[in-house]
Design a protein around this motif. Structure first.
Motif, PDB file in Angstrom:
ATOM      1  N   CYS A  30       7.190 -29.560 -33.970  1.00 34.82           N
ATOM      2  CA  CYS A  30       7.665 -30.039 -35.279  1.00 34.82           C
ATOM      3  C   CYS A  30       8.023 -28.833 -36.128  1.00 34.82           C
ATOM      4  CB  CYS A  30       6.559 -30.875 -35.948  1.00 34.82           C
ATOM      5  SG  CYS A  30       7.011 -31.548 -37.569  1.00 34.82           S
ATOM      6  N   VAL A  31       8.987 -29.009 -37.027  1.00 34.65           N
ATOM      7  CA  VAL A  31       9.356 -27.962 -37.984  1.00 34.65           C
ATOM      8  C   VAL A  31       9.282 -28.543 -39.393  1.00 34.65           C
ATOM      9  CG1 VAL A  31      11.162 -26.413 -38.812  1.00 34.65           C
ATOM     10  CG2 VAL A  31      10.867 -26.766 -36.357  1.00 34.65           C
ATOM     11  N   ALA A  32       8.499 -27.901 -40.253  1.00 31.67           N
ATOM     12  CA  ALA A  32       8.396 -28.315 -41.658  1.00 31.67           C
ATOM     13  C   ALA A  32       8.994 -27.217 -42.526  1.00 31.67           C
ATOM     14  CB  ALA A  32       6.935 -28.554 -42.037  1.00 31.67           C
ATOM     15  N   ILE A  33       9.874 -27.598 -43.431  1.00 30.39           N
ATOM     16  CA  ILE A  33      10.464 -26.630 -44.370  1.00 30.39           C
ATOM     17  C   ILE A  33       9.903 -26.932 -45.748  1.00 30.39           C
ATOM     18  CG2 ILE A  33      12.562 -25.734 -45.436  1.00 30.39           C
ATOM     19  CD1 ILE A  33      12.841 -27.497 -42.112  1.00 30.39           C
ATOM     20  N   ASP A  34       8.957 -26.123 -46.186  1.00 31.35           N
ATOM     21  CA  ASP A  34       8.328 -26.322 -47.495  1.00 31.35           C
ATOM     22  C   ASP A  34       9.193 -25.680 -48.578  1.00 31.35           C
ATOM     23  OD1 ASP A  34       6.407 -27.369 -49.114  1.00 31.35           O
ATOM     24  OD2 ASP A  34       4.864 -25.882 -48.655  1.00 31.35           O
ATOM     25  N   GLU A  35       9.073 -26.177 -49.800  1.00 31.95           N
ATOM     26  CA  GLU A  35       9.895 -25.699 -50.929  1.00 31.95           C
ATOM     27  C   GLU A  35      11.375 -25.733 -50.533  1.00 31.95           C
ATOM     28  OE1 GLU A  35       8.295 -25.297 -53.621  1.00 31.95           O
ATOM     29  OE2 GLU A  35       6.238 -24.908 -52.971  1.00 31.95           O
ATOM     30  N   ALA A  36      11.807 -26.858 -49.977  1.00 35.94           N
ATOM     31  CA  ALA A  36      13.145 -26.959 -49.380  1.00 35.94           C
ATOM     32  C   ALA A  36      14.274 -26.787 -50.388  1.00 35.94           C
ATOM     33  CB  ALA A  36      13.289 -28.301 -48.656  1.00 35.94           C
ATOM     34  N   HIS A  37      13.984 -26.950 -51.689  1.00 33.38           N
ATOM     35  CA  HIS A  37      15.037 -26.766 -52.696  1.00 33.38           C
ATOM     36  C   HIS A  37      15.582 -25.339 -52.689  1.00 33.38           C
ATOM     37  CE1 HIS A  37      11.219 -25.707 -54.689  1.00 33.38           C
ATOM     38  NE2 HIS A  37      11.942 -24.747 -55.234  1.00 33.38           N
ATOM     39  N   CYS A  38      14.814 -24.403 -52.104  1.00 35.93           N
ATOM     40  CA  CYS A  38      15.253 -22.997 -52.064  1.00 35.93           C
ATOM     41  C   CYS A  38      16.527 -22.811 -51.246  1.00 35.93           C
ATOM     42  CB  CYS A  38      14.144 -22.112 -51.482  1.00 35.93           C
ATOM     43  SG  CYS A  38      12.648 -21.987 -52.491  1.00 35.93           S
ATOM     44  N   ASN A  42      15.779 -31.880 -30.449  1.00 37.52           N
ATOM     45  CA  ASN A  42      14.927 -33.063 -30.262  1.00 37.52           C
ATOM     46  C   ASN A  42      13.603 -32.971 -31.010  1.00 37.52           C
ATOM     47  OD1 ASN A  42      16.766 -34.231 -28.286  1.00 37.52           O
ATOM     48  ND2 ASN A  42      16.082 -32.600 -26.918  1.00 37.52           N
ATOM     49  N   THR A  43      13.475 -31.939 -31.813  1.00 39.85           N
ATOM     50  CA  THR A  43      12.235 -31.710 -32.564  1.00 39.85           C
ATOM     51  C   THR A  43      12.359 -32.314 -33.957  1.00 39.85           C
ATOM     52  OG1 THR A  43      11.853 -29.649 -31.372  1.00 39.85           O
ATOM     53  CG2 THR A  43      10.687 -29.926 -33.453  1.00 39.85           C
ATOM     54  N   PRO A  44      11.356 -33.057 -34.398  1.00 39.29           N
ATOM     55  CA  PRO A  44      11.438 -33.622 -35.755  1.00 39.29           C
ATOM     56  C   PRO A  44      11.357 -32.542 -36.829  1.00 39.29           C
ATOM     57  CG  PRO A  44       9.265 -34.015 -34.804  1.00 39.29           C
ATOM     58  CD  PRO A  44      10.108 -33.439 -33.710  1.00 39.29           C
ATOM     59  N   PHE A  45      12.229 -32.642 -37.826  1.00 36.17           N
ATOM     60  CA  PHE A  45      12.240 -31.731 -38.962  1.00 36.17           C
ATOM     61  C   PHE A  45      11.788 -32.509 -40.200  1.00 36.17           C
ATOM     62  CE2 PHE A  45      14.180 -28.929 -36.206  1.00 36.17           C
ATOM     63  CZ  PHE A  45      14.653 -27.767 -36.803  1.00 36.17           C
ATOM     64  N   ILE A  46      10.956 -31.876 -41.013  1.00 40.00           N
ATOM     65  CA  ILE A  46      10.552 -32.493 -42.277  1.00 40.00           C
ATOM     66  C   ILE A  46      10.733 -31.463 -43.383  1.00 40.00           C
ATOM     67  CG2 ILE A  46       8.127 -32.026 -41.682  1.00 40.00           C
ATOM     68  CD1 ILE A  46       7.341 -34.316 -43.593  1.00 40.00           C
ATOM     69  N   ALA A  47      11.642 -31.747 -44.298  1.00 36.64           N
ATOM     70  CA  ALA A  47      11.909 -30.866 -45.445  1.00 36.64           C
ATOM     71  C   ALA A  47      11.206 -31.450 -46.658  1.00 36.64           C
ATOM     72  CB  ALA A  47      13.412 -30.759 -45.693  1.00 36.64           C
ATOM     73  N   LEU A  48      10.509 -30.587 -47.403  1.00 36.22           N
ATOM     74  CA  LEU A  48       9.690 -31.075 -48.520  1.00 36.22           C
ATOM     75  C   LEU A  48       9.927 -30.249 -49.774  1.00 36.22           C
ATOM     76  CD1 LEU A  48       7.564 -30.491 -45.800  1.00 36.22           C
ATOM     77  CD2 LEU A  48       6.485 -32.405 -46.959  1.00 36.22           C
ATOM     78  N   THR A  49       9.976 -30.937 -50.910  1.00 35.72           N
ATOM     79  CA  THR A  49      10.095 -30.263 -52.202  1.00 35.72           C
ATOM     80  C   THR A  49       9.592 -31.183 -53.303  1.00 35.72           C
ATOM     81  OG1 THR A  49      11.616 -29.261 -53.804  1.00 35.72           O
ATOM     82  CG2 THR A  49      12.493 -31.039 -52.453  1.00 35.72           C
ATOM     83  N   ALA A  50       9.171 -30.565 -54.385  1.00 39.25           N
ATOM     84  CA  ALA A  50       8.719 -31.348 -55.547  1.00 39.25           C
ATOM     85  C   ALA A  50       9.829 -31.526 -56.561  1.00 39.25           C
ATOM     86  CB  ALA A  50       7.527 -30.655 -56.206  1.00 39.25           C
ATOM     87  N   THR A  51      10.874 -30.702 -56.467  1.00 42.61           N
ATOM     88  CA  THR A  51      11.879 -30.701 -57.529  1.00 42.61           C
ATOM     89  C   THR A  51      13.279 -30.603 -56.938  1.00 42.61           C
ATOM     90  OG1 THR A  51      11.450 -28.315 -57.673  1.00 42.61           O
ATOM     91  CG2 THR A  51      10.465 -29.696 -59.358  1.00 42.61           C
TER      92      THR A  51
END
Length: 713
Positions: free
Chosen positions: A137-145, A169-178
């Motif tokens: 899995c790949v998570a991109i935190d603070e994705a607004h950057c 084929n890997t799930p990506f999850i991008a996350l941001t608060a703003t």
């Protein structure tokens, strides 16, 4: 594994590792989507529980979850928290030696860690393991950057698009608060996750009270504000490095412990200030805006903006660093025109100058608003609040309103007739019947609403339009040359008879001093009424115990238990392991490591007030099963408890004199090793120092059993 079994395991992990019995809004759907290998874009407010959305699925995947994170401090904080919960995690960045980096890569290859935090700049060094053999899995935190439309654009994030091509084929999850609508679209496009499921949680942080004051005598106002909140942790954001230094000096002169933090300090000094704040040694930090990004310090009780932020996204993210534990918190903003001019100068010459200026104007409008401030914040992110919040300075001291429905209808009708393609200035020119070149060239003098507002001045029309934007009746499309566009609320006003309340234009300085003085006096009285001696306050005793353990273990106090968890412990006063485990924020690991000490503190506090249980307690039940000849594993299955809990029961029973041979469960060599460690470590009460001393080679339950033998000897 069957779907139901996976779901059961997820809930078990949620409780055992994170201490929660249930999910917050959207969390379960996001976790299930990731486990089903779906790409996701998650918009969730600071403190809303974004991290669990990828940390929990990581426990169920075979390989490692890569977490892209912009700051080293953010990585360390997250990894410390995961390790405190018993989850194997590490980070990979330029601060490490080549030997450390090689060891981490080996751990990934051997699948010995579940989460690996890495900065975008360091991905090149991981290219040999960036395959679907190792990465689950790949998570991109603070994705607004990643977006130049975002408020914190970072060019290094724009290289991340290659990851999806490398790991299709890997799930990506991008996350941001703003992220406003434009930024959200850009994130999905640049990360190449065009079919991502989008989850948008409410931006409403109801526990944070919002307040704006004029910038007269800021220092004295801040001193009074802080002294009305003794022992509370807070951040004061400033525009310049010089201001952070001057302000911290003045606060110290008023006997308020404060430190400055800015990019001009050397790395060691910045790290020292940050660590001191995280570990509750420094109460207050005066900082430039980078401070606090991604730091999960849950017990920040207030945020003050000494200067006005440059946009609402930044303001929202910064106030979100308060009250992450859900307890009552406060956000105070000082507004001055000098700040506006300075921020305009900062934006001058930038590649996206027009966007920056437009967003600064919205921030200025928020500061000058005479309507519910929370409505303004939420409508900016596309969330419409039907009623006033009751927890901002405007709601608590409301101005005088009049029925502005007809004015609103004229404005919204003009927006509609101009096909939602024009900015505020053109809308007002049409209403006032202006004969300028823009109006004539576009034929707007033929629009039915042309000239219907000649009797109202341009400035007053601007005031009314801003109020409609602030209340969510229309919105600014920054990516379409700041055009005004209609919202779901607009049709209610135009076609369904909904009423609109507006205020007449009034200078900010005519109303704010009254609000400020009234609130300050009320706060001070309330604080005095609630104050109690520390000796009579169980929460304070629990807080001091938490602080002592944190010093022993060298981790931030909030990683042991949040303030919200301590409040629940204070309220419920659990005296058995089952009751302690029922507290939100207490998982199996934390029960095992900290439960005994906290329950002992509750017992000491309650003294003779402790009521003896009428029926056999949980220890007695375990003892009867043990005497019947069942193994630890069999007792755990029958009682539906974790084996580590049963071992803690056995240790407790042994210490109270029950006939139990602990050497059935721990070797004599382990007991002797723990005895030597106890001498070397100067007899700490917490188990974590022993666990670290043995480099995690001896389990917690064996350490506890060994200590029981040593103490009885």
């Amino acid at each position: 594994m069957p779907e139901n079994a996976v779901k059961d395991q997820v809930f078990l992990n949620l409780k055992n590792y994170f201490g929660y019995d249930s999910f917050r809004v959207n969390q379960q759907d996001i976790v299930e989507a990731v486990l089903n290998k779906k790409d996701c874009l998650v918009i969730m407010p600071t403190g809303g529980g974004k991290s669990i959305c990828f940390q929990l699925p990581a426990l169920s995947f075979k390989g490692v979850t890569i977490v892209i994170s912009p700051l080293i401090a953010l990585m360390k904080d997250q990894v410390d928290g995961l390790n405190a919960n018993g989850i194997s995690a590490s980070y990979f960045n330029s601060s490490q030696s080549s030997e450390e980096q090689h060891a981490i890569i080996e751990n990934v290859i051997r699948a010995e860690i579940k989460l690996l935090y890495v900065a975008p700049e360091s991905l090149a060094a991981l290219q040999n393991i960036l395959t679907e053999k190792y990465i689950s899995c790949v998570a991109i935190d603070e994705a607004h950057c990643i977006s130049s439309w975002g408020h914190d654009f970072r060019p290094s994030y724009q290289q991340l698009g290659f990851l999806k091509t490398t790991l299709p084929n890997t799930p990506f999850i991008a996350l941001t608060a703003t992220a406003d609508k434009t930024t959200r679209e850009d994130i999905v496009k640049q990360l190449r996750i065009d079919h991502a499921q989008i989850f948008i949680s409410s931006f409403d942080r109801k526990n944070i009270g919002l307040e704006v004051r004029t910038a007269n005598n800021r220092i004295s106002q801040i001193v009074k504000f802080i002294k009305a909140r003794p022992n509370q942790s807070g951040i004061i954001y400033c525009l310049s490095r010089k201001t952070t230094e001057q302000l911290s000096t003045k606060l110290k002169a008023n006997s308020i412990p404060a430190e400055a933090y800015h990019a001009g300090l050397n790395f060691d000094k910045r790290s020292k200030v940050q660590e001191s704040f995280i570990h509750d040694k420094t109460q207050i930090v005066c900082a430039t805006v980078a401070f606090g990004m991604g730091i999960d310090k849950s017990n920040v009780r207030w945020v003050v903006h000494y200067n006005m932020p440059k946009n609402i996204e930044g303001y929202y993210q910064e106030i979100g660093r308060a009250g992450r534990d859900g307890l009552k918190s406060h956000a105070l903003l000082f507004h001055s025109y000098a700040d506006v001019i300075q921020l305009q100068n900062f934006a001058s010459g930038a590649s996206n100058e027009a966007v920056q200026i437009a967003k600064l104007d919205r921030m200025k409008q928020f500061s000058e608003a005479t309507t519910c401030r929370r409505k303004i914040l939420l409508s900016y992110f596309g969330e419409l609040l039907g009623t006033n919040c009751g927890n901002c300075d405007v709601c608590k001291n409301p101005p005088q309103f009049f029925d502005g429905t007809i004015i609103a209808q004229k404005i919204l009708s003009t927006v509609y007739h101009l096909k939602q393609q024009e900015a505020m200035g053109v809308i007002i020119d049409v209403l006032r019947g202006a004969q300028n070149a823009t109006i004539i060239s576009k034929g707007y003098q033929e629009v039915s609403t042309f000239g219907i507002g000649k009797d109202i001045s341009w400035q007053h029309w601007q005031h009314f339009v801003i109020q409609l934007i602030n209340q969510g009746f229309c919105e600014i499309a920054f990516h379409k040359h700041n055009a005004l566009q209609l919202t779901d609320f607009s049709s209610k006003v135009l076609f369904k008879g909904a009423k609109v309340a507006l205020t007449k234009p009034v200078a900010v300085t005519e109303v704010k001093p009254v609000v400020k003085e009234k609130k300050t006096r009320l706060k001070r009285t309330k604080t005095k009424a609630k104050a109690r001696p520390a000796a009579d306050n169980l929460f304070e005793r629990l807080r001091l115990l938490r602080y002592k353990i944190a010093l022993e273990e060298g981790i931030p106090a909030y990683l042991i238990f949040s303030d919200a968890t301590l409040k629940e412990i204070e309220r419920e006063r659990p005296l058995s392991e089952d009751d302690f485990l029922s507290i939100s924020g207490v998982g199996q690991r934390k029960l095992e490591v900290y439960g005994d000490e906290f329950m002992a503190e509750i017992m000491n506090f309650m003294g003779s007030k402790v009521k003896k249980p009428k029926k056999a307690d949980t220890y007695t039940v375990t003892y009867e099963l043990y005497k019947s000849g069942l193994s630890i594993e069999e007792i755990a299955v029958q009682r539906k408890l974790n084996t580590t809990t049963i071992y803690s029961h056995i240790a407790k029973l042994y210490s109270t004199g029950k006939k139990i041979n602990l050497y059935d469960f721990v070797s004599k060599s382990d007991v002797e090793a723990v005895r030597k460690a106890k001498e070397a470590l100067d007899a700490p009460k917490a188990l974590r120092p022993y666990f670290d001393y043995f480099n995690e080679s001896i389990d917690y339950f064996k350490i506890r059993l060994a200590l029981s033998i040593i103490e009885k000897d």
